[in-house]
Design an enzyme around this catalytic site. Structure first.
Site, mmCIF file in Angstrom:
data_model
loop_
_atom_site.group_PDB
_atom_site.id
_atom_site.type_symbol
_atom_site.label_atom_id
_atom_site.label_comp_id
_atom_site.label_asym_id
_atom_site.label_seq_id
_atom_site.Cartn_x
_atom_site.Cartn_y
_atom_site.Cartn_z
ATOM 1 N N HIS A 158 -71.430 45.573 26.675
ATOM 2 C CA HIS A 158 -70.696 46.675 26.075
ATOM 3 C C HIS A 158 -71.280 48.058 26.187
ATOM 4 O O HIS A 158 -70.852 49.004 26.610
ATOM 5 C CB HIS A 158 -70.450 46.420 24.516
ATOM 6 C CG HIS A 158 -69.321 47.516 24.038
ATOM 7 N ND1 HIS A 158 -69.819 48.725 23.633
ATOM 8 C CD2 HIS A 158 -68.318 47.679 23.757
ATOM 9 C CE1 HIS A 158 -68.939 49.595 23.105
ATOM 10 N NE2 HIS A 158 -67.661 48.922 23.265
ATOM 11 N N ALA B 289 -67.172 36.801 22.396
ATOM 12 C CA ALA B 289 -65.779 36.231 22.302
ATOM 13 C C ALA B 289 -64.815 37.110 23.142
ATOM 14 O O ALA B 289 -65.158 38.035 23.511
ATOM 15 C CB ALA B 289 -65.066 36.315 20.941
ATOM 16 N N GLY C 129 -62.546 39.419 23.272
ATOM 17 C CA GLY C 129 -61.969 40.444 22.513
ATOM 18 C C GLY C 129 -60.820 41.479 23.273
ATOM 19 O O GLY C 129 -60.993 41.152 24.402
ATOM 20 N N HIS D 53 -61.685 44.350 24.801
ATOM 21 C CA HIS D 53 -62.193 44.851 25.825
ATOM 22 C C HIS D 53 -61.953 43.755 27.124
ATOM 23 O O HIS D 53 -61.536 44.185 28.288
ATOM 24 C CB HIS D 53 -63.725 44.770 25.674
ATOM 25 C CG HIS D 53 -63.959 46.358 25.080
ATOM 26 N ND1 HIS D 53 -63.372 47.545 25.269
ATOM 27 C CD2 HIS D 53 -64.553 46.708 24.114
ATOM 28 C CE1 HIS D 53 -63.719 48.381 24.343
ATOM 29 N NE2 HIS D 53 -64.490 48.088 23.873
#
Length: 128
Positions: A12, A74, A76, A78
């Protein structure tokens, strides 16, 4: 693995550069295990290089097989929408490269087992 294959560890990103320390350690460990495998880092935001920059650099260097490994716990938001769009754009820009998107690292059975073992070790250590 050959010198025409690379792995991009994709995270991220964060404003604090120390956030990437585990990713750098993972990259270095992987490089030590597979010296002929090109291993690079890339980030969604806040840090450089971006995924498109990392893939473009690899393609310029003649890398033709690129595996993007999301360093997320996980699948998610994104990973369900943003990352597939980024990978699709990279594939369009580099049609001579085979770009594969792996599952989030946290979805792998071995990683889940390692996290559980770590948590168990923490709980045992806290009783001492």
């Amino acid at each position: 693995m050959s010198e025409t294959h690379a792995v991009v560890l994709f995270g991220h990103g964060a404003r604090d550069p120390e956030w990437a320390r585990p990713m750098r350690r993972t990259r270095d460990h992987l490089r030590a295990q597979a010296p002929r495998l090109r291993v690079e880092l890339a980030f969604l935001e806040f840090m450089a290089p971006t995924l498109d920059e990392a893939i473009a650099a690899l393609a310029r260097d003649g890398i033709r097989r690129i595996t993007v490994v999301p360093m997320f716990i996980a699948q998610g938001g994104h990973l369900k929408s943003d990352v597939p769009r980024l990978v699709a754009a990279a594939r369009a820009l580099h049609p001579d490269c085979e770009i594969t998107l792996a599952l989030a690292v946290g979805e792998a059975d071995g990683v889940i087992a390692a996290m559980a073992d770590y948590a168990l070790g923490c709980s045992v250590a806290s009783r001492d």
